[in-house]
Write a protein that holds these residues in place. Structure first.
Motif, short mmCIF file in Angstrom:
data_model
loop_
_atom_site.label_atom_id
_atom_site.label_comp_id
_atom_site.label_asym_id
_atom_site.label_seq_id
_atom_site.Cartn_x
_atom_site.Cartn_y
_atom_site.Cartn_z
N GLU A 198 65.59 -14.55 14.44
CA GLU A 198 64.15 -14.85 14.32
C GLU A 198 64.01 -16.23 13.69
O GLU A 198 64.55 -16.49 12.61
CB GLU A 198 63.46 -13.80 13.46
N LEU A 199 63.28 -17.10 14.35
CA LEU A 199 63.15 -18.49 13.91
C LEU A 199 61.68 -18.83 13.69
O LEU A 199 60.79 -18.26 14.34
CB LEU A 199 63.75 -19.44 14.95
N PRO A 200 61.40 -19.77 12.79
CA PRO A 200 60.00 -20.16 12.55
C PRO A 200 59.46 -21.04 13.68
O PRO A 200 60.21 -21.80 14.30
CB PRO A 200 60.07 -20.94 11.23
N ILE A 201 58.18 -20.90 13.94
CA ILE A 201 57.49 -21.76 14.90
C ILE A 201 56.90 -22.93 14.11
O ILE A 201 56.15 -22.73 13.15
CB ILE A 201 56.38 -21.00 15.63
N ARG A 202 57.25 -24.12 14.51
CA ARG A 202 56.82 -25.31 13.77
C ARG A 202 55.51 -25.83 14.37
O ARG A 202 55.45 -26.15 15.56
CB ARG A 202 57.90 -26.38 13.79
N TYR A 203 54.49 -25.90 13.51
CA TYR A 203 53.18 -26.42 13.91
C TYR A 203 52.49 -26.94 12.65
O TYR A 203 52.91 -26.62 11.53
CB TYR A 203 52.34 -25.33 14.58
N PRO A 204 51.43 -27.74 12.78
CA PRO A 204 50.74 -28.27 11.59
C PRO A 204 50.17 -27.14 10.73
O PRO A 204 49.40 -26.32 11.22
CB PRO A 204 49.62 -29.14 12.18
N GLN A 205 50.57 -27.11 9.47
CA GLN A 205 50.12 -26.05 8.57
C GLN A 205 48.76 -26.40 7.98
O GLN A 205 48.55 -27.51 7.49
CB GLN A 205 51.14 -25.84 7.45
N PRO A 207 45.17 -24.07 6.09
CA PRO A 207 44.49 -22.79 5.87
C PRO A 207 43.36 -22.54 6.87
O PRO A 207 42.90 -21.41 7.01
CB PRO A 207 43.94 -22.92 4.45
N LEU A 208 42.93 -23.58 7.58
CA LEU A 208 41.86 -23.43 8.57
C LEU A 208 42.39 -23.01 9.94
O LEU A 208 41.61 -22.71 10.83
CB LEU A 208 41.09 -24.74 8.72
N LEU A 209 43.72 -22.99 10.09
CA LEU A 209 44.33 -22.73 11.39
C LEU A 209 44.87 -21.30 11.43
O LEU A 209 45.66 -20.90 10.58
CB LEU A 209 45.46 -23.73 11.64
N LYS A 210 44.42 -20.55 12.44
CA LYS A 210 44.92 -19.19 12.66
C LYS A 210 45.87 -19.21 13.85
O LYS A 210 45.63 -19.91 14.83
CB LYS A 210 43.77 -18.22 12.92
N THR A 211 46.93 -18.41 13.78
CA THR A 211 47.91 -18.36 14.85
C THR A 211 48.28 -16.92 15.17
O THR A 211 48.26 -16.06 14.28
CB THR A 211 49.18 -19.15 14.46
N SER A 212 48.59 -16.67 16.44
CA SER A 212 48.94 -15.32 16.86
C SER A 212 50.35 -14.93 16.42
O SER A 212 50.68 -13.75 16.38
CB SER A 212 48.81 -15.19 18.38
N ALA A 213 51.19 -15.90 16.12
CA ALA A 213 52.56 -15.62 15.67
C ALA A 213 53.06 -16.81 14.86
O ALA A 213 52.74 -17.96 15.17
CB ALA A 213 53.48 -15.36 16.85
N GLU A 214 53.84 -16.52 13.83
CA GLU A 214 54.44 -17.57 13.01
C GLU A 214 55.94 -17.69 13.22
O GLU A 214 56.54 -18.69 12.83
CB GLU A 214 54.14 -17.32 11.53
N ARG A 215 56.56 -16.65 13.82
CA ARG A 215 57.99 -16.66 14.07
C ARG A 215 58.26 -16.15 15.48
O ARG A 215 57.43 -15.44 16.07
CB ARG A 215 58.73 -15.82 13.02
N VAL A 216 59.42 -16.50 16.01
CA VAL A 216 59.78 -16.12 17.37
C VAL A 216 61.23 -15.62 17.37
O VAL A 216 62.09 -16.15 16.66
CB VAL A 216 59.62 -17.32 18.34
N PHE A 217 61.49 -14.56 18.15
CA PHE A 217 62.84 -14.05 18.31
C PHE A 217 63.51 -14.78 19.48
O PHE A 217 62.98 -14.79 20.60
CB PHE A 217 62.83 -12.54 18.58
N VAL A 218 64.67 -15.36 19.22
CA VAL A 218 65.43 -16.09 20.24
C VAL A 218 66.75 -15.36 20.46
O VAL A 218 67.47 -15.07 19.50
CB VAL A 218 65.69 -17.55 19.81
N SER A 219 67.06 -15.08 21.72
CA SER A 219 68.32 -14.38 22.02
C SER A 219 68.90 -14.93 23.32
O SER A 219 68.17 -15.26 24.26
CB SER A 219 68.10 -12.87 22.13
#
Length: 256
Positions: A198-205, A207-219
């Motif tokens: 499981e790896l982090p998704i890199r995007y501009p952090q 508090p006003l930004l909502k995201t559907s996922a913060e991490r992704v499973f890579v296999s």
């Protein structure tokens, strides 16, 4: 000269004290019955706008300092316990609004509180800043060229991502700067076995930004390449280009 009995002096002192207390109470009651007194009290505020279409860049005020005017008795009660529901201040066009109208806010308070007069309203910050609320979906992609594999090992399967895309919601200035494709980098070194992390998704952090996922499973699967890799194809030598020849049409003789 006749002297008063000693026992009568404390009685006179008590009478004098009681008279002063009674006079003070009468004066205080008369003063409290008068109008024209002012008092500063915190007043709860609720800023209302269409938050499904717009978003506030800065925190909105939740209270204001109200200067209330009324009789002494009324202000005395307000100073002991001033509890009112938040007054609602409506912003119809957020993108065209950059400040809160304190006069309109005071008028709304006067509609809510009838026994006193709100003469003035003070806000710590009356500046507001709104942006359009935007939703965007970006695709996730693994940096396959940057995979650090053990020598003679290769990726032998598809690279799976769960999820393979992520949705962002927030102010337009932040969301529009996010790339359509987000690259996921695998930090592992000299990979020689099947990978599932499981790896982090890199995007501009923000508090006003909502995201559907913060991490992704890579296999993906890894296998050792046992054979000798084929040599790269050699470029073919180009044959010399023949010059094109053109035939000239023979002119016929003129008939006499």
């Amino acid at each position: 000269m006749a002297q008063l009995p000693v026992s009568s002096k404390p009685a006179r002192s008590r009478t004098l004290i009681l008279s002063l207390v009674a006079a003070t109470i009468i004066w205080l009651f008369n003063e409290l019955n008068k109008d024209g007194y002012t008092l500063r009290v915190p007043y709860p505020v609720k800023i209302s706008y269409n938050d499904s279409l717009y978003i506030s860049i800065h925190p909105l005020p939740r209270s204001a300092n109200a200067i209330i005017k009324g009789s002494g008795w009324t202000l005395l009660r307000k100073s002991i316990a001033f509890t009112v529901p938040p007054v609602t201040y409506v912003i119809e066009n957020p993108l065209a609004t950059n400040s809160i109208n304190t006069s309109a806010l005071a008028a709304a308070m006067n509609e809510q509180v009838k026994d006193v007069d709100i003469t003035h309203v003070e806000l710590d910050k009356n500046r507001v800043d709104f942006e359009e609320r935007v939703v965007k979906t970006s695709i996730l992609k693994v940096d396959s060229l940057g995979l650090n594999l053990f020598p003679k090992f290769v990726v032998s399967s598809l690279i799976n991502l769960r999820p393979n895309k992520v949705t962002f919601e927030g102010p337009a200035s932040l969301v529009n700067d996010i790339a359509d494709t987000l690259i996921v980098k695998v930090p592992a070194k000299k990979i020689r076995g099947n990978y599932d992390e499981e790896l982090p998704i890199r995007y501009p952090q923000s508090p006003l930004l909502k995201t559907s996922a913060e991490r992704v499973f890579v296999s993906f699967e890894v296998a050792e390449f046992l054979g000798t890799p084929p040599p790269p194809p050699q470029p073919k030598e180009q044959e010399p280009v023949k010059k094109a020849t053109t035939k000239k049409a023979s002119k016929g003789k003129k008939k006499k």
